[in-house]
Write an enzyme that holds these catalytic residues in place. Sequence first.
Site, PDB file in Angstrom:
ATOM      1  N   HIS A 224       0.668  -1.231  -0.468  1.00 37.15           N
ATOM      2  CA  HIS A 224       0.210  -0.041   0.217  1.00 37.15           C
ATOM      3  C   HIS A 224       1.117   1.261   0.319  1.00 37.15           C
ATOM      4  CE1 HIS A 224      -3.754  -1.566   0.103  1.00 37.15           C
ATOM      5  NE2 HIS A 224      -3.895  -1.912   0.844  1.00 37.15           N
ATOM      6  N   HIS A 257       0.704  -0.955  -5.120  1.00 39.74           N
ATOM      7  CA  HIS A 257       1.996  -0.595  -4.455  1.00 39.74           C
ATOM      8  C   HIS A 257       3.635  -1.565  -3.122  1.00 39.74           C
ATOM      9  CE1 HIS A 257      -0.940  -3.259  -2.222  1.00 39.74           C
ATOM     10  NE2 HIS A 257      -1.478  -2.496  -2.507  1.00 39.74           N
ATOM     11  N   ASP A 291       0.367  -5.724   4.556  1.00 42.09           N
ATOM     12  CA  ASP A 291      -1.204  -6.543   4.242  1.00 42.09           C
ATOM     13  C   ASP A 291      -1.234  -6.181   2.504  1.00 42.09           C
ATOM     14  OD1 ASP A 291      -1.688  -3.659   3.691  1.00 42.09           O
ATOM     15  OD2 ASP A 291      -4.012  -3.722   3.944  1.00 42.09           O
ATOM     16  N   GLU A 292      -2.044  -7.203   1.771  1.00 39.84           N
ATOM     17  CA  GLU A 292      -1.924  -6.473   0.584  1.00 39.84           C
ATOM     18  C   GLU A 292      -0.546  -6.480  -0.441  1.00 39.84           C
ATOM     19  OE1 GLU A 292      -7.068  -5.767   0.078  1.00 39.84           O
ATOM     20  OE2 GLU A 292      -5.735  -4.710  -0.022  1.00 39.84           O
ATOM     21  N   THR A 293       0.406  -7.521  -0.150  1.00 37.26           N
ATOM     22  CA  THR A 293       1.436  -6.977  -0.721  1.00 37.26           C
ATOM     23  C   THR A 293       1.513  -7.664  -1.860  1.00 37.26           C
ATOM     24  OG1 THR A 293       2.500  -8.766   0.873  1.00 37.26           O
ATOM     25  CG2 THR A 293       2.868  -6.293   1.414  1.00 37.26           C
TER      26      THR A 293
END
EC number: 3.2.1.52
Length: 660
Positions: A224, A257, A291-293
């Site tokens: 992110h 991101h 998170d959300e890599t």
Amino acid sequence: MQYSIGAQKRHFDLIPAPSTAEFSGAAMHLPYAGTIVERDVECDPGCLFGAQLADDIERVTGIRWDVAKGQCWRSFIRIEIDGSLGAQAYRLGIAQTGISVRGGDSEGIRNGAQALRQIIRQCGPVLPVVLIGNKPEYKVRSYYLDVTRGRVPTMAWLKHWVDELCLYQYNQLQLYIEHSFRFDGLSETWRGVDALRSQQIVELDSYCAERGIELVPSVSTFGHLYQELRTRGLRDMGEFPQDADRMFSFIERQLHHTLNVTDPKAFEFSTSLMDSYMGLFRSKQFNIGADETFDLGKGRSAGYAKEHGVAQMYADYVTRLCNHLAEQGRRPMLWADIAIKMPRMLPSLPKDAMLLNWLYSPEVGEEEVRLLADAGLRQYVCAAVWCWNSLLPRVDDAWNNITRLARVGIKYGAAGFMVTDWGDYGHVNDPRMAMIGLAYGAQAGWHPSVPVERDEMDRMISHVVFGDETGGFVTAVADASRCRAFGWDEAVQYVELDDGHGGLNREVFDIVRTNNSGHAGMTGDALSVFQARKLMLAGKSERLSNVDECQKRLKQAGMCCQSALAAARGDRSGFMRTLAIALEGQLLLNRFGAAMALKTGAVQGGIGTNECAELAGELERWGEAYADAWRSVSQQSELGRVLSVIWRCADLLREDDPSL
């Protein structure tokens, strides 16, 4: 909870509801003047809790009571510590001769004072004679607020929100930061978004601490980092630096991101964010995000990932970050989604890290919570207020998600309960709309094992939070939220199918196709923006074909909402305005989706040029009203990007040939 004033029956509610309540059935009258005394309450040196009570008494009586501390003052309201009650517990006694607030510790004092404030607001100056006891099941009850994906709130509004969290007895707040803080030396990332300043964080930290709330720093340090990795100075640290000059996209901001952790500069960058930020806070905890890599191991680090594995790469990097925090005397937190997806990394994660297990499904189950518990890892269970990407809160989803996950967390020994408040796609959701979810979370965080029935909880929130004596306000909002034929997220997707140069944005199209999988109309591929938009609308043809019925139900629910607020206790004009704008905005979005379905031929029928032009004008006028409401609680920040979606929708309505 009912009591009598002569022949008249009155009632009051508390959020969170108490464990025990003993009523005499009688009432007492607050004297025309009195003193609130805090006896040896060292946790409240400025007598804030006494001052809060004095404020509420003045609000209902017009008379200002005095506040004092120590053993020598005569008091009508007495606040004191009683260690026998236990951590965070309180006992509140209202009698003819006076009022006693006793807390097992500093938090218990705070909690008891807030319960008394709620009673005074509803009943004052004639209060029930009652003895109330309460103790929370979750020791940590946290609220997570996104201040980075479009909105940067004003300080006045942030303090107001802290006051609401205090009143409903949360004890932790985290602000989600990506590029919306003025990190020294990183002006390229935060320019033009009204980013928060270090002095504001210090000020907010003190404000929270006075109200018994721990302000925990939360910064994206791994994934992110969309805005950061689009800059000239930092793009080379990303997995896909070649994409840095793509046109800004709300949707792509959620996807691209991730740091290239094989770059030696990456770790130095991550730790510099943490080191410069942590010193502004009292808290010894620090949320590194992680998170959300999504891009990890797919771009510049693909060769390393092939040799070592993405799971090991992830575990190694977050371990380094956590160890760095430990060396500074901080306790790390991180989101748990990546570890849950690749559970073989669980034994490699630092044992002192707190995993934030976000699970937002309204049908949430036990599997992911049990997984971390069985691995011996500490966790918060994290639900959602379900406001993102929507002008109206999705009340049903919030209720189901929050109450179910709170029960699961207690079952598996979760250390804390968090409700999250996100702002995907520009944070179009007005933060005031999260009050219903906040109240659900307040109750679930205290007593998940003894759930209140949905109808009763909605009545209580209507009464306590919104001053609605009829108890129907929340039910009406829930009814309105079900009338969503075409949402803000769909408007953003529709606009962003154009890559900004007239070509089709394939990534956005893949998302649209995934979201509409299973719909008969969403079949086949698209080679142009027009084809993609037509397919998208065809996938929603059932909803859009029945938009007139949806509009009818939404208008009826809206009238019920506004009628309840109009008769509510206290000044609700600010929220009334916010609600009216949200209701009108959803009506317009529904009409826009239906109009474009007709215009593109996704739904059979026709629509006139004049009708489209009229709707375009209504959208533009609504956009200006929405902007005024935004500025009443938020900085300008990314309002322009939100408005650009609205203006683009208006332009699309005016186009003679949508296929061009």
